[in-house]
Design a protein around this motif. Structure first.
Motif, PDB file in Angstrom:
ATOM      1  N   ASP A  87       1.046  -1.333   0.414  1.00 13.60           N
ATOM      2  CA  ASP A  87       0.050   0.009   0.198  1.00 13.60           C
ATOM      3  C   ASP A  87       1.315   1.728   0.026  1.00 13.60           C
ATOM      4  OD1 ASP A  87      -2.284  -1.449   0.040  1.00 13.60           O
ATOM      5  OD2 ASP A  87      -2.638  -1.062   1.991  1.00 13.60           O
ATOM      6  N   GLY A  88       0.653   2.345  -0.503  1.00 15.46           N
ATOM      7  CA  GLY A  88       0.620   3.749  -0.823  1.00 15.46           C
ATOM      8  C   GLY A  88      -0.414   4.355  -0.477  1.00 15.46           C
ATOM      9  N   TRP A  89       0.531   5.510   0.219  1.00 15.03           N
ATOM     10  CA  TRP A  89      -0.550   6.832   0.551  1.00 15.03           C
ATOM     11  C   TRP A  89       0.231   8.170  -0.070  1.00 15.03           C
ATOM     12  CZ3 TRP A  89      -4.183   5.257   4.060  1.00 15.03           C
ATOM     13  CH2 TRP A  89      -4.264   4.191   4.322  1.00 15.03           C
ATOM     14  N   ARG A  90      -0.855   8.868  -0.693  1.00 13.52           N
ATOM     15  CA  ARG A  90      -1.393  10.066  -1.153  1.00 13.52           C
ATOM     16  C   ARG A  90      -2.421  11.251  -0.751  1.00 13.52           C
ATOM     17  NH1 ARG A  90      -1.750  12.451  -7.071  1.00 13.52           N
ATOM     18  NH2 ARG A  90      -0.420  14.061  -6.979  1.00 13.52           N
ATOM     19  N   VAL A  91      -1.424  11.841  -0.433  1.00 21.80           N
ATOM     20  CA  VAL A  91      -2.626  13.115  -0.238  1.00 21.80           C
ATOM     21  C   VAL A  91      -2.763  14.605  -1.113  1.00 21.80           C
ATOM     22  CG1 VAL A  91      -3.258  15.219   1.720  1.00 21.80           C
ATOM     23  CG2 VAL A  91      -2.142  12.927   2.542  1.00 21.80           C
ATOM     24  N   ALA A  92      -4.246  14.579  -2.031  1.00 22.56           N
ATOM     25  CA  ALA A  92      -4.088  15.555  -3.234  1.00 22.56           C
ATOM     26  C   ALA A  92      -5.371  15.723  -3.373  1.00 22.56           C
ATOM     27  CB  ALA A  92      -3.917  13.911  -4.459  1.00 22.56           C
ATOM     28  N   GLN A  93      -5.029  17.052  -4.135  1.00 24.33           N
ATOM     29  CA  GLN A  93      -6.454  17.465  -4.302  1.00 24.33           C
ATOM     30  C   GLN A  93      -7.254  17.414  -5.215  1.00 24.33           C
ATOM     31  OE1 GLN A  93      -5.709  22.064  -4.309  1.00 24.33           O
ATOM     32  NE2 GLN A  93      -3.458  22.019  -4.450  1.00 24.33           N
ATOM     33  N   GLU A  94      -8.504  17.711  -4.320  1.00 25.72           N
ATOM     34  CA  GLU A  94      -9.408  16.593  -5.296  1.00 25.72           C
ATOM     35  C   GLU A  94      -9.510  17.669  -6.645  1.00 25.72           C
ATOM     36  OE1 GLU A  94     -13.111  15.731  -2.487  1.00 25.72           O
ATOM     37  OE2 GLU A  94     -12.319  13.979  -3.270  1.00 25.72           O
ATOM     38  N   ARG A  95      -9.907  18.467  -7.039  1.00 24.94           N
ATOM     39  CA  ARG A  95      -9.127  19.017  -8.122  1.00 24.94           C
ATOM     40  C   ARG A  95      -9.085  18.543  -9.411  1.00 24.94           C
ATOM     41  NH1 ARG A  95      -6.684  25.118  -8.561  1.00 24.94           N
ATOM     42  NH2 ARG A  95      -4.165  24.589  -6.813  1.00 24.94           N
ATOM     43  N   TYR A  96      -8.268  18.111  -9.087  1.00 23.59           N
ATOM     44  CA  TYR A  96      -6.900  17.407  -9.796  1.00 23.59           C
ATOM     45  C   TYR A  96      -7.305  16.024 -10.247  1.00 23.59           C
ATOM     46  CZ  TYR A  96      -3.838  21.363  -9.159  1.00 23.59           C
ATOM     47  OH  TYR A  96      -3.081  22.776  -9.921  1.00 23.59           O
ATOM     48  N   THR A  97      -7.498  14.766  -8.725  1.00 27.07           N
ATOM     49  CA  THR A  97      -7.856  13.190  -9.231  1.00 27.07           C
ATOM     50  C   THR A  97      -9.070  13.831  -9.776  1.00 27.07           C
ATOM     51  OG1 THR A  97      -8.288  13.518  -6.692  1.00 27.07           O
ATOM     52  CG2 THR A  97      -6.828  13.096  -7.127  1.00 27.07           C
ATOM     53  N   ARG A  98     -10.391  14.405  -8.903  1.00 25.95           N
ATOM     54  CA  ARG A  98     -11.921  13.862  -9.779  1.00 25.95           C
ATOM     55  C   ARG A  98     -11.859  13.956 -11.107  1.00 25.95           C
ATOM     56  NH1 ARG A  98     -13.499  18.558  -7.474  1.00 25.95           N
ATOM     57  NH2 ARG A  98     -14.199  17.836  -5.011  1.00 25.95           N
TER      58      ARG A  98
ATOM     59  N   GLN B  22      -8.726  21.472   4.115  1.00 24.26           N
ATOM     60  CA  GLN B  22      -9.111  19.531   4.582  1.00 24.26           C
ATOM     61  C   GLN B  22     -10.485  19.070   3.273  1.00 24.26           C
ATOM     62  OE1 GLN B  22     -10.698  18.371   8.315  1.00 24.26           O
ATOM     63  NE2 GLN B  22      -9.828  20.738   9.193  1.00 24.26           N
ATOM     64  N   MET B  23     -11.398  19.778   3.337  1.00 25.61           N
ATOM     65  CA  MET B  23     -12.291  19.505   2.480  1.00 25.61           C
ATOM     66  C   MET B  23     -11.870  19.767   0.624  1.00 25.61           C
ATOM     67  SD  MET B  23     -14.994  18.835   3.697  1.00 25.61           S
ATOM     68  CE  MET B  23     -16.101  18.912   2.542  1.00 25.61           C
ATOM     69  N   ASN B  24     -11.202  20.255   0.595  1.00 26.84           N
ATOM     70  CA  ASN B  24      -9.528  20.495  -1.137  1.00 26.84           C
ATOM     71  C   ASN B  24      -9.193  19.629  -1.046  1.00 26.84           C
ATOM     72  OD1 ASN B  24     -12.005  22.934  -1.207  1.00 26.84           O
ATOM     73  ND2 ASN B  24      -9.869  24.389  -0.900  1.00 26.84           N
ATOM     74  N   ARG B  25      -9.084  18.463  -0.486  1.00 25.80           N
ATOM     75  CA  ARG B  25      -8.139  17.439  -0.020  1.00 25.80           C
ATOM     76  C   ARG B  25      -8.865  15.827  -0.050  1.00 25.80           C
ATOM     77  NH1 ARG B  25      -5.855  21.577   0.121  1.00 25.80           N
ATOM     78  NH2 ARG B  25      -3.622  22.284  -1.357  1.00 25.80           N
ATOM     79  N   CYS B  26      -8.316  15.004  -0.481  1.00 27.61           N
ATOM     80  CA  CYS B  26      -8.550  13.626   0.580  1.00 27.61           C
ATOM     81  C   CYS B  26      -7.546  12.968   0.221  1.00 27.61           C
ATOM     82  CB  CYS B  26      -9.069  13.294  -1.109  1.00 27.61           C
ATOM     83  SG  CYS B  26     -10.037  11.671  -0.803  1.00 27.61           S
TER      84      CYS B  26
ATOM     85  N   GLU C 227      -8.766   2.999  -1.781  1.00 24.17           N
ATOM     86  CA  GLU C 227     -10.117   3.741  -1.309  1.00 24.17           C
ATOM     87  C   GLU C 227      -9.419   5.295  -0.994  1.00 24.17           C
ATOM     88  OE1 GLU C 227     -11.339   2.536   2.843  1.00 24.17           O
ATOM     89  OE2 GLU C 227      -8.508   1.572   2.988  1.00 24.17           O
ATOM     90  N   ASP C 228     -10.773   6.079  -1.192  1.00 23.91           N
ATOM     91  CA  ASP C 228     -10.457   7.232  -0.500  1.00 23.91           C
ATOM     92  C   ASP C 228     -10.706   7.511   0.945  1.00 23.91           C
ATOM     93  OD1 ASP C 228      -9.235   7.472  -3.137  1.00 23.91           O
ATOM     94  OD2 ASP C 228     -11.435   8.368  -4.060  1.00 23.91           O
ATOM     95  N   LEU C 229      -9.981   8.209   1.567  1.00 18.62           N
ATOM     96  CA  LEU C 229     -10.719   8.489   2.848  1.00 18.62           C
ATOM     97  C   LEU C 229     -10.258  10.134   2.815  1.00 18.62           C
ATOM     98  CD1 LEU C 229      -8.113   5.888   4.547  1.00 18.62           C
ATOM     99  CD2 LEU C 229     -10.827   5.388   4.214  1.00 18.62           C
ATOM    100  N   ASN C 230     -11.465  10.734   4.228  1.00 24.90           N
ATOM    101  CA  ASN C 230     -11.579  11.948   4.958  1.00 24.90           C
ATOM    102  C   ASN C 230      -9.840  12.164   4.802  1.00 24.90           C
ATOM    103  OD1 ASN C 230     -14.436  12.355   3.942  1.00 24.90           O
ATOM    104  ND2 ASN C 230     -14.476  11.645   5.711  1.00 24.90           N
TER     105      ASN C 230
ATOM    106  N   GLY D 248      -9.027  12.530  10.269  1.00 28.83           N
ATOM    107  CA  GLY D 248      -8.671  11.036  10.098  1.00 28.83           C
ATOM    108  C   GLY D 248      -7.686  11.189  11.693  1.00 28.83           C
ATOM    109  N   GLU D 249      -7.501   9.665  11.560  1.00 25.02           N
ATOM    110  CA  GLU D 249      -5.771   9.528  13.106  1.00 25.02           C
ATOM    111  C   GLU D 249      -4.803  10.024  12.155  1.00 25.02           C
ATOM    112  OE1 GLU D 249      -3.079   7.755  14.851  1.00 25.02           O
ATOM    113  OE2 GLU D 249      -3.377   6.960  12.447  1.00 25.02           O
ATOM    114  N   ALA D 250      -4.401   9.577  11.313  1.00 24.80           N
ATOM    115  CA  ALA D 250      -3.055  10.277  10.690  1.00 24.80           C
ATOM    116  C   ALA D 250      -2.808  11.778  11.192  1.00 24.80           C
ATOM    117  CB  ALA D 250      -3.010   9.551   9.429  1.00 24.80           C
ATOM    118  N   PHE D 251      -4.105  12.499  10.239  1.00 29.63           N
ATOM    119  CA  PHE D 251      -4.220  13.950  10.231  1.00 29.63           C
ATOM    120  C   PHE D 251      -4.025  14.495  11.594  1.00 29.63           C
ATOM    121  CE2 PHE D 251      -6.467  17.181  10.580  1.00 29.63           C
ATOM    122  CZ  PHE D 251      -5.622  18.549   9.919  1.00 29.63           C
ATOM    123  N   ARG D 252      -4.349  13.850  12.604  1.00 22.43           N
ATOM    124  CA  ARG D 252      -4.615  14.191  13.231  1.00 22.43           C
ATOM    125  C   ARG D 252      -2.954  13.967  14.271  1.00 22.43           C
ATOM    126  NH1 ARG D 252      -8.863  18.323  15.139  1.00 22.43           N
ATOM    127  NH2 ARG D 252     -10.696  18.020  14.416  1.00 22.43           N
ATOM    128  N   ALA D 253      -2.667  13.165  14.307  1.00 23.94           N
ATOM    129  CA  ALA D 253      -1.833  12.485  15.316  1.00 23.94           C
ATOM    130  C   ALA D 253      -0.063  13.781  14.382  1.00 23.94           C
ATOM    131  CB  ALA D 253      -0.972  11.468  14.884  1.00 23.94           C
TER     132      ALA D 253
END
Length: 270
Positions: A24-35, A131-135, A243-246, A249-254
């Motif tokens: 697994d890999g993880w990416r935080v990206a702006q939804e205007r691009y990934t959508r 936050q809302m602009n990213r996923c 999967e896409d997550l808000n 969450g735990e990682a963001f708050r940490a």
């Protein structure tokens, strides 16, 4: 899965290779691009090495000519990578407080009071709009091929020899780890472009670069989207969204807790 699954020094290039394992890999990206473009949607880079004087430097550390997409090994690592500007604003408060003879806690309280009174946010707060602009995307990484570990001694030694003169012209007479972790994109993009051009011992091309996050939170990958650069559709071995997550969450708050960043409702910034 690669038929040879152990990390090794490539006998053809001298670079240190790490096998792709389909983790697994993880990416935080702006939804205007990934959508519209999916998880691999990024801009096309047109320059490596020193930039023309009139071109602002917005390149990622290991961008090459074409498309480079960045992933992390953990969600916390991905957030640490994208929240660094907020961390910088928060760290700068200590110097600002010292300059006016206040403790940093008094200085922060004073700014918070002013922000509340004026309906604004403190600059180090992560707004709901951000936050809302990213996923947060969980991604299946390539299962076949090789990553080049840029911060391994074998890779450093080889690149230092192969690029001795271009590096000297860029102000790096001796390549060390600081050259791969620093902010000098004229150097890091030069290194990555050279790595991208190599043909490995098994006839394959590198997937990209594996590197340790300078935040200390984990490992990252700079993956080169060769198929998109060639005008082709994504291949079976390309990264794919699981999967896409808000964001919140735990990682963001940490990470925001570690860096003492406030997470606030969105209002106009200063």
């Amino acid at each position: 899965m690669s038929t040879a699954t152990r990390s090794r020094i490539c006998p053809r290039t001298g670079l240190y290779l790490v096998p792709a394992r389909g983790q697994d890999g993880w990416r935080v990206a702006q939804e205007r691009y990934t959508r519209s473009g999916g998880i691999l949607a990024v801009g096309v880079n047109e320059h490596v090495g020193p930039l023309p004087a009139d071109v602002p430097d917005r390149r990622g550390r290991f961008d090459t000519i074409g498309r480079t997409v960045y992933f992390a090994d953990r969600a916390r690592t991905a957030f640490a990578e994208v929240l660094q500007d907020f961390r910088g604003a928060r760290v700068a408060l200590q110097a600002d407080a010292d300059a006016i003879g206040m403790s940093v806690n008094e200085y922060i309280a004073n700014i918070r009071d002013q922000a509340t009174a004026n309906g604004r946010e403190q600059p180090w707060a992560v707004s709901v709009e951000w936050q809302m602009n990213r996923c947060l995307h969980r991604v299946a990484m390539p299962a076949r091929g090789w990553w080049v570990q840029i911060d391994h001694k074998a890779t450093l030694n080889r690149l230092g020899l192969d690029l001795a003169e271009p590096l000297r012209q860029a102000g790096v007479p001796l390549l060390t780890l600081s050259g791969t972790t620093g902010e000098n994109r004229a150097v890091t993009t030069l290194l990555s472009q050279h790595v991208r051009s190599q043909v490995l011992f098994d006839g394959s091309l590198p997937l990209g670069i594996q590197f340790t996050s300078k935040t200390g939170y984990g490992t990252c990958w700079a993956w080169w989207d060769r198929r998109a650069d060639d005008g082709l559709m994504p291949g079976m071995n390309d990264p794919k969204t699981i999967e896409d997550l808000n964001v919140d969450g735990e990682a963001f708050r940490a990470v925001t807790t570690d860096w003492k960043l406030d997470v606030l409702p969105g209002k106009p910034r200063y």
